[in-house]
Write a protein that holds these residues in place. Sequence first.
Motif, PDB file in Angstrom:
ATOM      1  N   SER A 123       4.609  -1.722  -2.184  1.00 33.69           N
ATOM      2  CA  SER A 123       4.085  -0.685  -3.076  1.00 33.69           C
ATOM      3  C   SER A 123       3.856  -1.203  -4.488  1.00 33.69           C
ATOM      4  O   SER A 123       2.947  -0.737  -5.190  1.00 33.69           O
ATOM      5  CB  SER A 123       5.011   0.528  -3.089  1.00 33.69           C
ATOM      6  OG  SER A 123       6.304   0.193  -3.536  1.00 33.69           O
ATOM      7  N   LYS A 169       0.492  -2.980  -4.474  1.00 32.13           N
ATOM      8  CA  LYS A 169      -0.609  -2.013  -4.476  1.00 32.13           C
ATOM      9  C   LYS A 169      -0.757  -1.344  -5.839  1.00 32.13           C
ATOM     10  O   LYS A 169      -1.873  -1.108  -6.308  1.00 32.13           O
ATOM     11  CB  LYS A 169      -0.377  -0.968  -3.378  1.00 32.13           C
ATOM     12  CG  LYS A 169      -0.525  -1.530  -1.979  1.00 32.13           C
ATOM     13  CD  LYS A 169      -0.315  -0.484  -0.907  1.00 32.13           C
ATOM     14  CE  LYS A 169      -0.467  -1.077   0.484  1.00 32.13           C
ATOM     15  NZ  LYS A 169      -0.275  -0.091   1.560  1.00 32.13           N
ATOM     16  N   VAL A 218       7.088   4.175  -5.952  1.00 27.60           N
ATOM     17  CA  VAL A 218       5.734   4.408  -6.459  1.00 27.60           C
ATOM     18  C   VAL A 218       5.793   5.059  -7.833  1.00 27.60           C
ATOM     19  O   VAL A 218       5.066   4.671  -8.763  1.00 27.60           O
ATOM     20  CB  VAL A 218       4.919   5.279  -5.473  1.00 27.60           C
ATOM     21  CG1 VAL A 218       3.599   5.730  -6.105  1.00 27.60           C
ATOM     22  CG2 VAL A 218       4.655   4.519  -4.180  1.00 27.60           C
ATOM     23  N   GLY A 223       1.650   8.371  -3.565  1.00 26.88           N
ATOM     24  CA  GLY A 223       1.901   7.516  -2.414  1.00 26.88           C
ATOM     25  C   GLY A 223       2.041   8.325  -1.138  1.00 26.88           C
ATOM     26  O   GLY A 223       2.367   7.774  -0.085  1.00 26.88           O
ATOM     27  N   TYR A 252      -2.595   5.792  -1.850  1.00 24.56           N
ATOM     28  CA  TYR A 252      -2.339   4.629  -0.999  1.00 24.56           C
ATOM     29  C   TYR A 252      -2.884   4.868   0.412  1.00 24.56           C
ATOM     30  O   TYR A 252      -3.229   3.918   1.098  1.00 24.56           O
ATOM     31  CB  TYR A 252      -0.826   4.384  -0.887  1.00 24.56           C
ATOM     32  CG  TYR A 252      -0.159   3.713  -2.062  1.00 24.56           C
ATOM     33  CD1 TYR A 252      -0.567   3.957  -3.370  1.00 24.56           C
ATOM     34  CD2 TYR A 252       0.897   2.843  -1.869  1.00 24.56           C
ATOM     35  CE1 TYR A 252       0.067   3.350  -4.447  1.00 24.56           C
ATOM     36  CE2 TYR A 252       1.541   2.223  -2.930  1.00 24.56           C
ATOM     37  CZ  TYR A 252       1.123   2.472  -4.218  1.00 24.56           C
ATOM     38  OH  TYR A 252       1.757   1.868  -5.277  1.00 24.56           O
ATOM     39  N   TYR A 253      -2.910   6.137   0.843  1.00 26.86           N
ATOM     40  CA  TYR A 253      -3.102   6.391   2.278  1.00 26.86           C
ATOM     41  C   TYR A 253      -4.131   7.473   2.600  1.00 26.86           C
ATOM     42  O   TYR A 253      -4.016   8.152   3.607  1.00 26.86           O
ATOM     43  CB  TYR A 253      -1.752   6.762   2.906  1.00 26.86           C
ATOM     44  CG  TYR A 253      -0.747   5.641   2.812  1.00 26.86           C
ATOM     45  CD1 TYR A 253      -0.973   4.423   3.457  1.00 26.86           C
ATOM     46  CD2 TYR A 253       0.408   5.772   2.055  1.00 26.86           C
ATOM     47  CE1 TYR A 253      -0.073   3.376   3.356  1.00 26.86           C
ATOM     48  CE2 TYR A 253       1.325   4.736   1.953  1.00 26.86           C
ATOM     49  CZ  TYR A 253       1.075   3.533   2.606  1.00 26.86           C
ATOM     50  OH  TYR A 253       1.964   2.503   2.498  1.00 26.86           O
ATOM     51  N   TYR A 261      -8.591   4.965  -2.686  1.00 27.00           N
ATOM     52  CA  TYR A 261      -7.352   4.417  -2.134  1.00 27.00           C
ATOM     53  C   TYR A 261      -7.269   2.935  -2.442  1.00 27.00           C
ATOM     54  O   TYR A 261      -8.279   2.268  -2.677  1.00 27.00           O
ATOM     55  CB  TYR A 261      -7.215   4.685  -0.639  1.00 27.00           C
ATOM     56  CG  TYR A 261      -8.054   3.830   0.299  1.00 27.00           C
ATOM     57  CD1 TYR A 261      -7.769   2.478   0.496  1.00 27.00           C
ATOM     58  CD2 TYR A 261      -9.101   4.370   1.034  1.00 27.00           C
ATOM     59  CE1 TYR A 261      -8.506   1.691   1.361  1.00 27.00           C
ATOM     60  CE2 TYR A 261      -9.844   3.600   1.915  1.00 27.00           C
ATOM     61  CZ  TYR A 261      -9.538   2.264   2.068  1.00 27.00           C
ATOM     62  OH  TYR A 261     -10.279   1.489   2.925  1.00 27.00           O
TER      63      TYR A 261
END
Length: 411
Positions: free
Chosen positions: A152, A155, A185, A234, A259-260, A280
């Motif tokens: 994380s 990212k 996050v 996140g 993120y997703y 993302y």
Amino acid sequence: MAFPLRASIVAVALTLIVPASMAETIKIAYIDPLSGPFAPVGQNILNSFQYVADKANAEKWAGNNTFEVVGFDNKASPQESLNVLKTVIDKGFRYITQGNGSGAGLALMDAVNKYNERNPGKEIVYLNHAAVDPDMTNSKCSFWHFRFDANSDMKMEALTSYLVNDKNVKKVYVIGQNYSFGQQVSRAAKEYLARKRPDIQVVGDDLHPIGQVKDFSPYIAKIKASGADTVITGNWGADLALLIKAAKDADLKANFFTYYASTTGVPTAMGPAGIDRVKYVAYWNTNNEGFVGKDIVQGFKAKYKDDYYSMATYSILTAMSQAVKQAKSIDPVKVAFALEGANFKSLNGDVSMRKMDHQLQQPLYIATWVKTNGKDVLFDQENTGLGWKTDIKIDSYVASQPSSCQMKRPG
């Protein structure tokens, strides 16, 4: 004279049989939610593993050895994950994979470490496809654990490096699930923004129970009241789909950095309302430069009527195939040593498994939700006619993070 002839035939037959008998099955237990609110994501990734395994077997990636990936439901629970681990060990599995939830991942890491210490010669290797708590390759790193997703912090490094160049970003709201990953996050977002753009104001920071919130409208109301122009989250699975749906229903104008957002259920929840407003950060985009992986995306869609997005399934089986051939064995200890420092080509380019902490170093993508155009946005998601346009591909070294790992190796 008949007897020598029969003996010759038997000898030839044995010669033909022996090489085939050396081929072994590499059994991987997939331990992730296959029931409950996160089941759609869990099932998609299990299907992805099995699809890539079939491809690997047909193309003999691991020579005569074959892969078998079997799903086990951990109900997204750390305790249930430990129960499942006992079951798969009893069934003879020497490799496990898990990713949907760092809480479960940390529990499995600890259990695998203890089991391996007590059972030399029967070791288990944990192939992590998506649990991204940074501690797993830092203070809690383990020789028996290999992470194929970016953690994380990696990212967030990539996401904030991109975000800070947008001068329209002035007020950021951070929201996430209240467990180790969501907490990491939140920490990283505030820390990295302060370092890169101290003028950006963090106007909210919420953590909510994971998998329990059915209506996110109260959270969206708080975001709206804060005046935030940007949301960082996140959240994954149903928690992200419901958050995005609530934002759409409330006509929240803020942009979402996620993120997703490419995972099951979220594209449908966003629909056209997310166009140009949801982004993302991930290790891959189906609409990448050159559409690398196009055959898998199309084949998976044809077989499962679903979208292939978990590229770590490809990375894991590619790396495992190379390691098995290098080790000339499917023994977990020998394969683990071969995985350390491995360099290989995945669908996002040249990647490497860093020996010091077993964190895969790989490029990352920032992508935006837009209409497909048949050119640079060829693939949609969930039959929405909308897909992900690559904004930027970030080189591995940009997002790479230092590690505090003090690896203890067998022997």
